[in-house]
Design an enzyme around this catalytic site. Sequence first.
Site, PDB file in Angstrom:
ATOM      1  N   ARG A  64      18.350   1.241 -43.503  1.00  0.00           N
ATOM      2  CA  ARG A  64      17.785   2.545 -43.202  1.00  0.00           C
ATOM      3  C   ARG A  64      18.361   3.556 -44.178  1.00  0.00           C
ATOM      4  NH1 ARG A  64      13.099   2.259 -40.604  1.00  0.00           N
ATOM      5  NH2 ARG A  64      13.227   1.572 -38.439  1.00  0.00           N
ATOM      6  N   GLU A  92       3.081  -4.955 -35.131  1.00  0.00           N
ATOM      7  CA  GLU A  92       4.457  -4.843 -35.627  1.00  0.00           C
ATOM      8  C   GLU A  92       5.280  -6.060 -35.234  1.00  0.00           C
ATOM      9  OE1 GLU A  92       5.862  -2.875 -37.718  1.00  0.00           O
ATOM     10  OE2 GLU A  92       4.366  -1.301 -37.927  1.00  0.00           O
ATOM     11  N   SER A 113      13.462  12.927 -31.077  1.00  0.00           N
ATOM     12  CA  SER A 113      14.260  14.084 -31.516  1.00  0.00           C
ATOM     13  C   SER A 113      13.516  15.363 -31.203  1.00  0.00           C
ATOM     14  CB  SER A 113      14.498  14.014 -33.032  1.00  0.00           C
ATOM     15  OG  SER A 113      15.227  12.871 -33.383  1.00  0.00           O
ATOM     16  N   PRO A 114      13.344  15.673 -29.902  1.00  0.00           N
ATOM     17  CA  PRO A 114      12.459  16.790 -29.543  1.00  0.00           C
ATOM     18  C   PRO A 114      12.923  18.150 -30.060  1.00  0.00           C
ATOM     19  CG  PRO A 114      13.671  16.006 -27.621  1.00  0.00           C
ATOM     20  CD  PRO A 114      13.919  15.011 -28.722  1.00  0.00           C
ATOM     21  N   GLY A 115      14.189  18.250 -30.474  1.00  0.00           N
ATOM     22  CA  GLY A 115      14.680  19.515 -31.028  1.00  0.00           C
ATOM     23  C   GLY A 115      14.041  19.890 -32.347  1.00  0.00           C
ATOM     24  N   GLU A 140       4.839  -3.356 -48.058  1.00  0.00           N
ATOM     25  CA  GLU A 140       5.419  -3.773 -49.347  1.00  0.00           C
ATOM     26  C   GLU A 140       6.826  -3.205 -49.576  1.00  0.00           C
ATOM     27  OE1 GLU A 140       2.989  -2.365 -52.544  1.00  0.00           O
ATOM     28  OE2 GLU A 140       3.405  -0.258 -52.092  1.00  0.00           O
TER      29      GLU A 140
END
Lengths: 182, 182
Positions: A64, A92, A113-115, A140
């Site tokens: 990530r 997926e 992440s509603p903020g 890809e």
Amino acid sequence: MKKFEEKTIQSTPIYSGKIISLKVDDVLLPNGKEGKREIINHPGAVAVIAITNEGKLVLVEQYRKALERSIIEIPAGKLERGEEPELAAKRELEEETGYGCHEISYLQSFATSPGFADEVIHLYVAKNLYEIEEKAELDEDEFVSLMEVSIEEAEEMVEDQKIYDAKTAFAVLWMKLNSGRA
Amino acid sequence: MKKFEEKTIQSTPIYSGKIISLKVDDVLLPNGKEGKREIINHPGAVAVIAITNEGKLVLVEQYRKALERSIIEIPAGKLERGEEPELAAKRELEEETGYGCHEISYLQSFATSPGFADEVIHLYVAKNLYEIEEKAELDEDEFVSLMEVSIEEAEEMVEDQKIYDAKTAFAVLWMKLNSGRA
């Protein structure tokens, strides 16, 4: 629910990218003052708690870039435009793990992440898995490795921060609560 | 863990705001090809699973502009620069609920949206709560209302999508698993 609603005075687009876009909204706050909200728009995503016929949880490891490290997550991915979430969840699962499923059910949805972001993940539970003969292709720019772990192993991965992701932390608790039924 | 590492070729800053910033990284993928990653940087946050002396979960309702609706969440907030997470957790609990706690323990941390953001939430469990006489002040652009709910009520809120937030969904499962010890 519109409690404490913040009305938009002006919305300024900043960036529109491949996956996310960014805008800054000037808003009227409930106390009559003005404020600014920085907002990321995201197409939404699906994630799958997939339980093997041996009662193990299917996980994928991937790098990530935002975190500059690899983490271990339940299979997940962005919704394609107009795609039905259940079909996206099956897609997926197939792309990332090579598993199809004879049984899939919707569990719940939540904002990540509603903020600052409108990303919502729709969570599914997949059981009765089978290996697909002709494996679907990953995106890809996507590289993942597959693993299957028991609840105990998953809990160790949380302890070691190898599982370091909200949806997967949720999945581990869910599995623990529902292991009798898995 | 650096498996499938993506090396940065070039990083282009796009926006630097009050809370988040956005950059686009050109990366070298594991297969030798190039890719782009849109990345949000965020200061990180804390969230608190606060259990009242009656065994109820403390929740706050607030408007989330990114979602254009109010949702119900466990108390949470951004880390201030250089702030120690446990102190931030106590501060947010006091500001948002008026509760202090005699007992606080670290539970775990997780990334909220690792596909595009580096936001990490550090989760704490607070018990042995007491009402603060002189209530701390909320941020000037923050408006919340407080509630205390049983596990059953929290589960209904998940069902109704009033709880619609990853950290709070996690907290509900955690409370269910640990209610004997609350």
